[in-house]
Structure formats: structure tokens, C-alpha cells
Scaffold this motif. Structure first.
Motif, short mmCIF file in Angstrom:
data_model
loop_
_atom_site.label_atom_id
_atom_site.label_comp_id
_atom_site.label_asym_id
_atom_site.label_seq_id
_atom_site.Cartn_x
_atom_site.Cartn_y
_atom_site.Cartn_z
N ILE A 38 0.88 -1.16 0.00
CA ILE A 38 0.00 0.00 0.00
C ILE A 38 0.92 1.21 0.00
O ILE A 38 1.54 1.55 1.01
N SER A 39 1.02 1.86 -1.14
CA SER A 39 2.04 2.89 -1.36
C SER A 39 1.73 4.20 -0.64
O SER A 39 0.64 4.39 -0.09
N LYS A 40 2.69 5.11 -0.69
CA LYS A 40 2.63 6.36 0.07
C LYS A 40 1.43 7.22 -0.32
O LYS A 40 0.83 7.88 0.52
N ASP A 41 1.04 7.20 -1.59
CA ASP A 41 -0.05 8.04 -2.07
C ASP A 41 -1.42 7.40 -1.89
O ASP A 41 -2.45 8.02 -2.18
N ALA A 42 -1.45 6.16 -1.40
CA ALA A 42 -2.72 5.44 -1.29
C ALA A 42 -3.52 5.89 -0.07
O ALA A 42 -2.96 6.20 0.98
N MET A 43 -4.86 5.89 -0.23
CA MET A 43 -5.76 6.17 0.88
C MET A 43 -6.91 5.17 0.82
O MET A 43 -7.59 5.06 -0.21
N ILE A 44 -7.12 4.46 1.93
CA ILE A 44 -8.20 3.47 2.01
C ILE A 44 -9.08 3.86 3.18
O ILE A 44 -8.65 3.82 4.34
N TYR A 45 -10.31 4.23 2.88
CA TYR A 45 -11.20 4.76 3.91
C TYR A 45 -11.87 3.67 4.73
O TYR A 45 -12.37 3.94 5.83
N GLY A 46 -11.89 2.45 4.23
CA GLY A 46 -12.51 1.34 4.94
C GLY A 46 -11.49 0.42 5.57
O GLY A 46 -10.35 0.80 5.83
N ASN A 47 -11.91 -0.83 5.79
CA ASN A 47 -11.04 -1.83 6.38
C ASN A 47 -10.17 -2.50 5.32
O ASN A 47 -10.56 -2.62 4.16
N VAL A 48 -9.01 -2.94 5.75
CA VAL A 48 -8.15 -3.78 4.90
C VAL A 48 -8.13 -5.18 5.50
O VAL A 48 -7.72 -5.37 6.65
N PHE A 49 -8.61 -6.15 4.71
CA PHE A 49 -8.56 -7.55 5.09
C PHE A 49 -7.54 -8.22 4.18
O PHE A 49 -7.74 -8.27 2.96
N ALA A 50 -6.43 -8.71 4.73
CA ALA A 50 -5.36 -9.21 3.88
C ALA A 50 -4.78 -10.53 4.38
O ALA A 50 -4.57 -10.71 5.58
N TYR A 51 -4.52 -11.41 3.43
CA TYR A 51 -3.76 -12.63 3.68
C TYR A 51 -2.62 -12.62 2.68
O TYR A 51 -2.82 -12.85 1.49
N SER A 52 -1.41 -12.32 3.16
CA SER A 52 -0.26 -12.19 2.28
C SER A 52 1.02 -12.40 3.07
O SER A 52 1.18 -11.84 4.15
N PRO A 53 1.95 -13.20 2.56
CA PRO A 53 3.21 -13.43 3.28
C PRO A 53 3.99 -12.16 3.59
O PRO A 53 4.64 -12.05 4.62
N LYS A 54 3.92 -11.19 2.67
CA LYS A 54 4.67 -9.94 2.87
C LYS A 54 3.75 -8.75 2.64
O LYS A 54 3.17 -8.61 1.56
N ILE A 55 3.64 -7.89 3.66
CA ILE A 55 2.78 -6.71 3.57
C ILE A 55 3.57 -5.47 3.97
O ILE A 55 4.24 -5.46 5.00
N SER A 56 3.47 -4.44 3.14
CA SER A 56 4.13 -3.17 3.42
C SER A 56 3.09 -2.05 3.27
O SER A 56 2.44 -1.94 2.24
N VAL A 57 2.98 -1.21 4.30
CA VAL A 57 1.99 -0.13 4.28
C VAL A 57 2.70 1.21 4.43
O VAL A 57 3.32 1.49 5.47
N SER A 58 2.62 2.03 3.38
CA SER A 58 3.21 3.37 3.41
C SER A 58 2.15 4.46 3.34
O SER A 58 2.46 5.63 3.57
N GLY A 59 0.91 4.09 3.00
CA GLY A 59 -0.16 5.05 2.85
C GLY A 59 -1.02 5.17 4.09
O GLY A 59 -0.61 4.82 5.21
N ILE A 60 -2.25 5.66 3.89
CA ILE A 60 -3.19 5.87 5.00
C ILE A 60 -4.36 4.90 4.87
O ILE A 60 -4.99 4.81 3.81
N VAL A 61 -4.63 4.17 5.93
CA VAL A 61 -5.74 3.22 5.94
C VAL A 61 -6.53 3.41 7.23
O VAL A 61 -6.06 4.05 8.18
N SER A 62 -7.72 2.82 7.27
CA SER A 62 -8.55 2.92 8.48
C SER A 62 -8.17 1.81 9.46
O SER A 62 -7.39 2.02 10.37
#
Length: 225
Positions: A38-62
Motif C-alpha cells: 500500500i504505497s505512500k499516495d494510497a488512501m483506504i477509507y474502509g477496512n483492509v482484510f489481507a492474507y499475504s506473506p509480505k505486507i508493506s503499508v506506506s499510505g493511509i488506511v482505516s
């Protein structure tokens, strides 16, 4: 590579290899992938449900609910509410605005923090107590010893939630079709559309994969004995 680089007014479900989110999602994000960024410019206003061996969050999420081997909240990353993780390694450089609930054996915080990284409480499950730097957590810190029973309870709770959601969704659809013949005709026309078929098949695969993965964890930890 699956990329979301525009504005989506609604929920997004992705099943793929490598997923990169750079756009804006006005809804929830459901991802099953080998990696999620989830890159620096990304914005997610809801929930993030994720199944992934590698996760990187640089943006804004709820809120984030994730199962991973390696989770990183980068310096620019902001979780607006709660961060809920089941991950072998968790690295936090960014900001969690509320609580951090995590099952992990390796929890790493940046050494350069000037204010608390977690504004709420830290609740963590681990085989042994972890070293938490002073001042990195604004609220209370609660350690929960990880044993077979507590692990099974956590996983079984997730399985139950998935099954309940699927059953309720199916019940609502069937009831709606029974009440409204017009809706039934529209639903039939929608299923004839190839893109709609792909969406529903992809969504079912996503839910099935999550269910199977959690069931594998149940067997791994010896559920039932």
C-alpha cells in the motif's frame, strides 16, 4: 502485478500474485496475494482484510486485519484506527492511531520515534514477553501468554466470523430474490455478464482461500487435541 492506481468508490476484492495500491478506495479492501504494498499516495477509507506473506503499508488506511509472515508499517504509513495482526515479524515505523492487537514472536519499533507510535493500547500474544521500548505505547500494554488453547481460540474465532458472514450474505440474497421477482430477473441478467461472473468467482475463491488457510493453521496447531 495487480495495481489499483485510480479512485474506486466502493469495495475492492483482489486475488493475485503481487498487489500494489497507489490510488484511493472509498470502501473496504480484500486481498489475497503473495505480496501486498500500500504505497505512500494510497488512501483506504474502509477496512483492509489481507492474507499475504509480505505486507508493506506506506499510505493511509482505516483498520487493518491481516495474516502475514512479514508486516511493515513504513514511516509514512498511518493506521487511522486499529491494527490487528497475526504475523511472524512485525516492524512499525509509522503511526497507529488507536490499538495494536498482535500475535507475533518478533515486534520491532523504530528507534527514532519522538512521540508514541501506538496512541492506544498494545495487546499482544507471544510465547514469551517481548521488549517494548519506553514511550512507544501511549496506553496500556497487555501480554497474553501464547499456548495451544489461546491460539486455537483466536483462529477459530476468525473461522466462525467468515462462516457467519457467508451464511448471512447468502440468506439476504435468497430472501431478496424470493421477495422481489424483478430483482431475480436482474440477478439472472447480471450472471450472464462475463465480468460479473469473474467478480463473483474471484470473491468466492478469496473467501475459500482464507477459510482453507485458517483451517490449515488449525491443524498445524493441533486443533482438537
Amino acid at each position: 502485478m495487480h495495481a489499483i492506481d485510480n479512485k474506486v468508490n466502493g469495495n475492492v476484492a483482489i486475488y493475485g500474485n503481487n498487489v500494489n495500491i497507489t490510488g484511493e478506495i472509498i470502501g473496504d479492501l480484500l486481498v489475497i496475494s503473495n505480496s501486498l504494498q500500500i504505497s505512500k499516495d494510497a488512501m483506504i477509507y474502509g477496512n483492509v482484510f489481507a492474507y499475504s506473506p509480505k505486507i508493506s503499508v506506506s499510505g493511509i488506511v482505516s483498520d487493518i486485519y491481516a495474516i502475514s509472515n512479514d508486516f511493515t508499517l513504513e514511516e509514512s504509513g498511518i493506521v487511522g484506527r486499529n491494527l490487528n495482526l497475526y504475523s511472524s515479524k512485525v516492524t512499525l515505523y509509522g503511526k497507529v492511531s488507536r490499538d495494536l492487537n498482535v500475535n507475533t514472536s518478533n515486534l520491532v519499533f523504530t528507534e527514532d520515534f519522538k512521540e508514541p507510535i501506538v496512541s492506544g493500547n498494545l495487546n499482544y500474544w507471544s510465547n514469551s514477553e517481548l521488549t517494548i521500548p519506553d514511550g512507544v505505547i501511549s496506553g496500556e500494554i497487555k501480554y497474553n501468554p501464547l499456548n495451544q488453547k489461546s491460539t486455537e481460540d483466536i483462529i477459530w474465532s476468525a473461522v466462525s466470523s467468515i462462516i457467519t458472514s457467508l451464511v448471512l450474505s447468502l440468506a439476504v440474497i435468497l430472501l431478496s430474490l424470493w421477495i422481489s421477482p424483478e430483482l431475480k430477473n436482474r440477478f439472472g441478467m447480471m450472471l450472464k455478464n462475463n465480468s460479473s461472473k469473474s467478480f463473483w468467482i474471484g470473491l468466492l475463491i478469496a473467501f475459500a482461500t482464507i477459510s482453507i488457510s485458517i483451517l490449515l493453521l488449525l491443524f498445524t496447531y493441533g486443533f482438537g487435541g
